[in-house]
Motif scaffolding. Structure first.
Motif, PDB file in Angstrom:
ATOM      1  N   ALA A 122       0.842  -1.208   0.000  1.00  0.00           N
ATOM      2  CA  ALA A 122       0.000   0.000   0.000  1.00  0.00           C
ATOM      3  C   ALA A 122       0.874   1.254   0.000  1.00  0.00           C
ATOM      4  CB  ALA A 122      -0.916  -0.004   1.226  1.00  0.00           C
ATOM      5  N   VAL A 123       1.948   1.237   0.784  1.00  0.00           N
ATOM      6  CA  VAL A 123       2.855   2.388   0.816  1.00  0.00           C
ATOM      7  C   VAL A 123       3.515   2.554  -0.555  1.00  0.00           C
ATOM      8  CG1 VAL A 123       4.979   3.312   1.845  1.00  0.00           C
ATOM      9  CG2 VAL A 123       3.261   2.231   3.307  1.00  0.00           C
ATOM     10  N   GLY A 141       1.829   6.444  -6.917  1.00  0.00           N
ATOM     11  CA  GLY A 141       0.742   7.311  -7.371  1.00  0.00           C
ATOM     12  C   GLY A 141       1.115   8.779  -7.234  1.00  0.00           C
ATOM     13  N   ALA A 142       1.702   9.125  -6.079  1.00  0.00           N
ATOM     14  CA  ALA A 142       2.111  10.518  -5.859  1.00  0.00           C
ATOM     15  C   ALA A 142       3.176  10.916  -6.876  1.00  0.00           C
ATOM     16  CB  ALA A 142       2.640  10.679  -4.436  1.00  0.00           C
ATOM     17  N   SER A 173       1.131   4.047  -2.963  1.00  0.00           N
ATOM     18  CA  SER A 173       0.900   5.474  -2.679  1.00  0.00           C
ATOM     19  C   SER A 173       2.069   6.318  -3.171  1.00  0.00           C
ATOM     20  CB  SER A 173       0.712   5.698  -1.174  1.00  0.00           C
ATOM     21  OG  SER A 173      -0.290   4.844  -0.699  1.00  0.00           O
TER      22      SER A 173
END
Lengths: 590, 125
Positions: free
Chosen positions: A37-38, A44-45, A41
């Motif tokens: 998940a990290v 995505g960022a 993220s």
């Protein structure tokens, strides 16, 4: 006394130890998913912050913030962690699904405008069918294999979307997620170790930089190719396990499904049915498959379609098709030598791709040798990968056949590459000697994916200026006009597919009978153009293509523009600095 | 009826609801992203899932991919029939598919005879 002394601390420690164990166990279970998940993220960022103007000749990697590059290795680490822990191996699929969304969705996030000139063309064919409810086999080859496009037109009409372009951006993610299903069926036919199954699926995703998963017939055709191969190998293999069920209803239904899927592919794509038939034919010839009549049926379906439904294309291109059979040097030039050109950055990308394929082949060879030593050669899987290899001898396929062959061999390469790293022992405890190399190789491949998959991003993507120029072109050009560009890399043909005469300077030079200069070719074409007039469009995407791929001589695009500008009556009808459109009035025919 | 016995009825119910929603949205000519998503889901998954579930031996993880392959193949055949037959009418084809899948799903639901569990479902129990 002793009992009392020893029991008291135990009873106090037990809940604490159990609690610590419970926390450790929970962390061991949740940790990999937190890591994934990290990673997602961070990715995505990074994708949202990517500097589109920073895309260079080596692609999107230079536009990504450096911190984002740790994200794929994080997900690989999470995958390896889950693998090392053991337990439910199906959880491995979650990491792979996230990684596929990250890697294959990157283009859609960084470049919101649909890329790939071919996708615009495909959308245009769907628009034609949607508008006319018909196919015109005289337009081009696509209309002789219109299955996928009629499906697209049906979907566009019923979903109410403006164009197929609206859903095209996410096609690679969707297709690659779908490929997981047949791959799992296929790999479970060769191993009972689900760790090897999922690691092979991971390697398949990391090796699929070949970019045949955009909105195109071959992307859907590949799904059916995998599904057919998986079903045949799993349920129609000549093994003691399958013999007992030879008359079950399930097998009859599966065979009907195979035939139905193949028939739909025959109507949709020229190449895929040949690869599928070759793979199944190889299985039957080597007595690995019980469906002995299947290759014959497949051949009949292909022949029937070509003779009855694609005869228009066949009669016009028979010499071209048959002429290239056995022309190894021509095929080598088109598939290999011609690709080793262009800017230094592009050459670097091409070499990175070749190195990736080479690494896969090497690892797969090691995996196959290890597999043989453990007593299972897994011949049917080898045959599935090897059978399409002769296809480049039959057809260069516009210089793309070698890429397609790699794609068809990828499931086999991925399995044996994974076997090389995991070893052949099922259910054995994962040693660090297996997990560390797996993490290293996976991370290198995932990072290299940015280079191999998105190395052509500068020419594959279109800017708002490119798209706006084409919109103005269609607004200004009357039906029947000649639309001329330097090269084909233009976001056009998504509308008015049959309504205009499309030409490129590159095409004029390539198909000219006698040697002509750029100026002569452009002048002759426009002077002999339609009475509706001629329009010449120059865009950033064309300039990038010429610069990176080098398919036009240096200065040819500028020479073509100068020639058009100097023609009598020419007017500049649009310019925004990056794109320009010139209109040349047509001559009334006597 | 315990919770597990509902599992085989989930797909027919999903197909029935998706089909009705898709047809309703298309008939009312609703212009909303929800229409695109629901119709796309129905067209890509629903006809195929009814078929591949009956085959029973396909792994759970491959059910949806197999359903997409079957649905699209079926729709390629039907849309080509319309194109070559000269009666291009996408809404009529959608209506036909919704009707066919609805009948199939309703029969499954009414008979309340869920298909025998797939290998993967048995394993998961």
């Amino acid at each position: 006394m002793t009992v009392l002394v020893t029991e008291t601390p135990r009873t106090r420690e037990r809940p604490l130890a159990a609690s610590r164990l419970s926390i450790a166990s929970s962390w061991a279970q949740a940790g990999p998913f937190v890591l994934t998940a990290v990673g997602a993220s961070v990715w995505g960022a990074g994708a949202l912050q990517a500097d589109v103007d920073g895309v260079t000749d080596i692609g999107i990697i230079t536009a990504m913030p450096p911190a984002a590059l740790v994200a794929p290795p994080m997900v690989i680490a999470a995958f390896v962690w889950t693998l090392h822990r053991g337990g439910r191996t199906s959880l491995l699929g979650i990491h792979i699904a996230v990684l596929i969304s990250m890697l294959f969705g990157l283009g859609a996030v960084v470049q919101p405008i649909t890329g790939f000139k071919v996708v615009w063309r495909h959308a245009g064919i769907m628009e034609f069918i949607s508008r006319t409810g018909d196919v015109d086999p005289f337009i081009d080859a696509y209309f002789n294999w219109p299955g996928f496009f009629s499906l697209g037109a049906f979907i566009v009409e019923t979903t109410g979307i403006e164009s197929a372009l609206s859903i095209a951006e996410w096609s690679p993610v969707v297709f690659n997620l779908l490929y997981i299903g047949p791959l799992v069926i296929l790999y479970r036919s060769f191993t009972v170790d689900d760790r090897l199954v999922w690691t092979s699926v991971l390697f398949f995703a990391l090796g699929n930089w070949i970019t045949q998963d955009y909105l195109a017939p071959q992307a859907l055709g590949y799904l059916t190719h995998l599904m057919i191969g998986a079903i045949v190998v799993r349920w129609f293999r000549r093994t003691s396990e399958t013999r007992g069920h030879s008359h079950s209803m399930a097998r009859i239904a599966l065979m009907a499904m195979v035939i139905g899927l193949f028939a739909a592919t025959v109507a949709s794509h020229q190449l895929t049915p040949f690869a599928t038939a070759a793979a199944i034919g190889a299985l039957v010839l080597t007595r690995q498959c019980t469906g002995r009549l299947l290759p014959l049926l497949m051949g009949t379906l292909v022949a029937a379609w070509v003779v009855f439904m694609a005869s228009t294309y066949l009669t016009g291109h028979l010499q071209q098709l048959l002429g290239s059979v056995g022309q190894v040097s021509q095929s080598t030039d088109a598939n290999f030598n011609d690709r080793l050109g262009g800017s230094p950055g592009h050459l670097f990308v091409v070499r990175a791709r070749m190195a990736t394929v080479g690494a896969f082949v090497l690892l797969a060879a090691v995996g196959w040798v290890r597999s043989r030593r453990s007593g299972d050669s897994r011949w049917p899987l080898v045959l599935l990968g090897v059978a399409p290899l002769p296809l480049p001898i039959l057809q260069p396929y516009g210089g793309e056949m070698l890429l397609r062959v790699v794609l068809f061999a990828l499931p086999t390469l991925a399995f044996f590459a994974a076997a090389a790293l995991l070893g052949a022992r099922p259910f054995g405890r994962m040693q660090l000697s297996s997990t560390v190399p797996l993490f290293v190789v996976g991370s290198v491949l995932a990072t290299a994916f940015l280079l191999t998959r998105y190395g052509n991003e500068r020419l594959d993507h279109f800017t708002a200026s490119d798209v706006r120029a084409v919109e103005i072109l269609y607004d200004e050009a009357p039906t029947g006009a000649l639309l001329l560009a330097g090269v084909e890399n233009v976001p056009w043909k998504a509308q008015g597919y049959e309504a205009y005469r499309y030409r490129t300077v590159e095409g004029l030079l390539k198909h000219s009978q006698e040697a002509r200069s750029v100026g002569e070719a452009v002048t002759w074409t426009i002077e002999h153009g339609p009475p509706e007039g001629s329009f010449f469009i120059v865009t950033r995407s064309q300039e990038a293509w010429v610069e990176i791929m080098g398919t036009l001589p240096a200065g040819a695009l500028e020479e073509a523009e100068e020639t058009v500008r100097s023609m009598p009556g020419t007017s500049l009808i649009h310019t925004d600095g990056a794109a320009r459109i010139y209109a040349v009035p047509g001559k009334e025919k006597p | 009826m315990n919770a597990r016995s509902w599992v085989p009825m989930l797909w027919p119910t999903t197909v029935l609801v998706a089909g009705a929603a898709a047809m309703g949205l298309v008939a009312a000519d609703v212009e909303h992203p929800a229409r695109s998503l629901i119709v796309l889901w129905f067209l890509l998954v629903c006809p195929g899932i009814l078929i591949v579930r009956r085959i029973r031996v396909i792994d759970t993880v491959a059910l949806v991919p197999a359903a997409v392959a079957v649905s699209t193949s079926l729709e390629i055949a039907l849309s080509l029939l319309m194109v070559y037959g000269g009666w291009w009418d996408p809404e009529l084809l959608l209506a036909g598919m919704v009707a066919a899948t609805s009948v199939w799903s309703t029969v499954e639901l009414v008979l309340r005879r869920p298909h025998p569990a797939t290998v993967a479902e048995v394993r998961s129990r």
